[in-house]
Design an enzyme around this catalytic site. Structure first.
Site, PDB file in Angstrom:
ATOM      1  N   CYS A 101      65.751 -43.384  36.965  1.00 56.50           N
ATOM      2  CA  CYS A 101      65.749 -41.928  36.826  1.00 56.50           C
ATOM      3  C   CYS A 101      66.375 -41.324  38.073  1.00 56.50           C
ATOM      4  CB  CYS A 101      64.305 -41.448  36.667  1.00 56.50           C
ATOM      5  SG  CYS A 101      64.167 -39.670  36.448  1.00 56.50           S
ATOM      6  N   HIS A 143      63.089 -40.804  27.068  1.00 61.69           N
ATOM      7  CA  HIS A 143      62.913 -40.610  28.517  1.00 61.69           C
ATOM      8  C   HIS A 143      63.104 -39.126  28.876  1.00 61.69           C
ATOM      9  CE1 HIS A 143      63.853 -41.885  32.871  1.00 61.69           C
ATOM     10  NE2 HIS A 143      64.214 -40.611  32.834  1.00 61.69           N
ATOM     11  N   GLU A 144      64.171 -38.529  28.302  1.00 63.39           N
ATOM     12  CA  GLU A 144      64.470 -37.123  28.644  1.00 63.39           C
ATOM     13  C   GLU A 144      63.429 -36.181  28.047  1.00 63.39           C
ATOM     14  OE1 GLU A 144      66.424 -36.928  30.974  1.00 63.39           O
ATOM     15  OE2 GLU A 144      67.538 -38.792  30.729  1.00 63.39           O
ATOM     16  N   HIS A 147      60.468 -35.776  30.182  1.00 64.63           N
ATOM     17  CA  HIS A 147      60.620 -34.825  31.297  1.00 64.63           C
ATOM     18  C   HIS A 147      60.203 -33.413  30.874  1.00 64.63           C
ATOM     19  CE1 HIS A 147      62.404 -37.097  34.564  1.00 64.63           C
ATOM     20  NE2 HIS A 147      63.384 -37.561  33.815  1.00 64.63           N
TER      21      HIS A 147
HETATM   22 ZN    ZN Z   1      64.583 -39.177  34.301  1.00 68.59          ZN
END
Ligand code: ZN
Length: 174
Positions: A101, A143-144, A147
């Site tokens: 990341c 993953h995004e 966030h």
């Molecule tokens: Zn990330």
């Protein structure tokens, strides 16, 4: 003064907060955030970015899988801006693979993710898009989206033994 495309680093509060739904896809504020995200991605070796990483708590991600020095085996796709992204897993199957990341430099970890998902989002033109994503691209998407919920990939590792330094990670590909 901080640059608008500076990447928030782990420990920054903005990475632990819930991002807001985008109401007006075409507003100048949102267009500016997307431009800043594109600029930030262009100068990094990242394969994805979420708006909170440039300190904007809006539900916007860019998925830009491409082979880079950070991810030598990533498949190539056009960078795709996804607004208000959501997904459903197409099966319960999860697979562990390496993630890194831009907000957590120097570290990689094995993270379990769904292998295949049905993604839904609004594109930059305001169109509703539904798309099946698999494997690496599905991984970047998940993953995004994390966030946007104030989560980072380290929250999902099964064991701290699955966390390694980036220099050791690169040795795996030599
Ligand atoms: Zn990330």
């Amino acid at each position: 003064m901080t640059s608008s495309c500076e990447i928030a680093q782990l420990g920054a509060k903005v990475l632990r907060q819930h991002a807001e739904i985008v109401e007006q896809v075409n507003s100048s504020d949102i267009r500016q955030i997307i431009e800043d995200m594109q600029a930030a991605l262009a100068i990094t070796q990242g394969v994805g970015l979420a708006a909170p990483q440039i300190s904007q708590l809006k539900r916007i991600i860019i998925v830009a899988s491409r082979p880079t020095t950070r991810y030598p085996t990533a498949p190539l796709m056009n960078p795709t801006v996804m607004i208000n992204p959501v997904f459903e897993a197409l099966s319960d199957d999860k697979e562990k693979d390496w993630e890194g990341c831009l907000s957590i430099p120097g570290i990689r970890a094995l993270v379990p993710r769904y292998k295949a998902i049905q993604a839904q989002y609004i594109d930059q033109q305001g169109n509703f898009v539904e798309q099946m994503l698999e494997d690496f691209v599905a991984r970047v998407f998940q993953h995004e989206v994390d966030h946007l919920e104030g989560k980072v990939y380290l929250d999902r590792v099964e064991s701290t033994a699955d966390i390694i330094s980036e220099s050791e990670y690169f040795k795996l590909f030599v």
